[in-house]
Design a protein around this motif. Structure first.
Motif, PDB file in Angstrom:
ATOM      1  N   VAL A  77       0.962  -1.217  -0.013  1.00  0.00           N
ATOM      2  CA  VAL A  77       0.003  -0.044   0.026  1.00  0.00           C
ATOM      3  C   VAL A  77       0.790   1.243   0.029  1.00  0.00           C
ATOM      4  N   GLU A  78       2.113   1.120   0.607  1.00  0.00           N
ATOM      5  CA  GLU A  78       3.054   2.261   0.520  1.00  0.00           C
ATOM      6  C   GLU A  78       3.353   2.498  -0.899  1.00  0.00           C
ATOM      7  N   ASP A  79       3.575   1.576  -1.716  1.00  0.00           N
ATOM      8  CA  ASP A  79       4.119   1.745  -3.178  1.00  0.00           C
ATOM      9  C   ASP A  79       2.956   2.305  -3.847  1.00  0.00           C
ATOM     10  N   LEU A  80       1.790   2.192  -3.596  1.00  0.00           N
ATOM     11  CA  LEU A  80       0.556   2.700  -4.245  1.00  0.00           C
ATOM     12  C   LEU A  80       0.627   4.335  -4.038  1.00  0.00           C
ATOM     13  N   ALA A  81       0.795   4.396  -2.942  1.00  0.00           N
ATOM     14  CA  ALA A  81       0.872   5.971  -2.334  1.00  0.00           C
ATOM     15  C   ALA A  81       1.870   6.804  -3.297  1.00  0.00           C
ATOM     16  N   GLU A  82       2.879   6.077  -3.880  1.00  0.00           N
ATOM     17  CA  GLU A  82       3.806   6.747  -4.549  1.00  0.00           C
ATOM     18  C   GLU A  82       3.591   6.721  -5.989  1.00  0.00           C
ATOM     19  N   GLU A  84       2.952   7.416  -9.693  1.00  0.00           N
ATOM     20  CA  GLU A  84       2.636   8.605 -10.486  1.00  0.00           C
ATOM     21  C   GLU A  84       1.614   8.180 -11.759  1.00  0.00           C
ATOM     22  N   LEU A  85       0.342   8.466 -11.538  1.00  0.00           N
ATOM     23  CA  LEU A  85      -0.776   8.104 -12.463  1.00  0.00           C
ATOM     24  C   LEU A  85      -1.260   9.311 -13.272  1.00  0.00           C
ATOM     25  N   ALA A  86      -1.535   9.084 -14.473  1.00  0.00           N
ATOM     26  CA  ALA A  86      -2.116  10.142 -15.284  1.00  0.00           C
ATOM     27  C   ALA A  86      -3.019  10.964 -14.785  1.00  0.00           C
ATOM     28  N   TYR A  87      -2.767  12.276 -14.975  1.00  0.00           N
ATOM     29  CA  TYR A  87      -3.762  13.287 -14.419  1.00  0.00           C
ATOM     30  C   TYR A  87      -4.075  14.378 -15.608  1.00  0.00           C
ATOM     31  N   ALA A  88      -5.527  14.352 -15.236  1.00  0.00           N
ATOM     32  CA  ALA A  88      -6.227  15.380 -16.212  1.00  0.00           C
ATOM     33  C   ALA A  88      -7.796  15.659 -15.655  1.00  0.00           C
ATOM     34  N   VAL A  98      -6.142   5.732  -6.205  1.00  0.00           N
ATOM     35  CA  VAL A  98      -5.270   4.491  -5.974  1.00  0.00           C
ATOM     36  C   VAL A  98      -4.126   5.132  -5.074  1.00  0.00           C
ATOM     37  N   ASN A  99      -3.908   6.402  -5.104  1.00  0.00           N
ATOM     38  CA  ASN A  99      -2.825   6.927  -4.333  1.00  0.00           C
ATOM     39  C   ASN A  99      -3.158   7.182  -2.899  1.00  0.00           C
ATOM     40  N   TYR A 100      -4.571   6.913  -2.547  1.00  0.00           N
ATOM     41  CA  TYR A 100      -5.086   7.016  -0.965  1.00  0.00           C
ATOM     42  C   TYR A 100      -4.560   5.935  -0.140  1.00  0.00           C
ATOM     43  N   ALA A 101      -3.576   5.033  -0.780  1.00  0.00           N
ATOM     44  CA  ALA A 101      -3.040   4.015  -0.083  1.00  0.00           C
ATOM     45  C   ALA A 101      -2.436   4.341   1.214  1.00  0.00           C
TER      46      ALA A 101
END
Length: 107
Positions: A77-82, A84-88, A98-101
């Motif tokens: 879950v710590e990896d999920l927080a880090e 970088e996913l597409a943003y628009a 997904v980053n709320y991990a």
């Protein structure tokens, strides 16, 4: 859904924790944002992602795809927080659901 379910984990006797989050599907200031629900199952000791379920409309498939890769790669879950996913604004927030991990796993 991806990975293992609670029922499968209980049957196998595998310890797990679960969390629920209910973020918007994309940037809330952009028109058409809708609530989604994500459930994440993970190992309490390591934070390793074991399974996930999601319900929603736009973009829910994207989140399950990311979580499926996380499970396959053995991410925590710590990896999920880090990640970088597409943003628009029409497609996702600067901090993707997904980053709320980072708030899912107790420290």
């Amino acid at each position: 859904m991806t990975g293992l379910s609670e029922k499968q984990l209980r049957k196998a006797g595998t310890p797990y924790e679960k969390v629920y989050v209910h973020p918007a599907s994309h940037a809330s200031y952009y028109p058409g944002a809708a609530q989604m629900s994500l459930k994440l199952l993970f190992e309490p000791a390591t934070g390793k992602v074991l399974g996930a379920q999601a319900v929603g409309a736009d973009g829910i498939d994207k989140r399950i795809d990311v979580l499926a890769v996380a499970i396959r790669a053995g991410l925590t879950v710590e990896d999920l927080a880090e990640q970088e996913l597409a943003y628009a604004p029409p497609y996702g927030s600067a901090k993707d659901p997904v980053n709320y991990a980072d708030s899912w796993h107790p420290t």
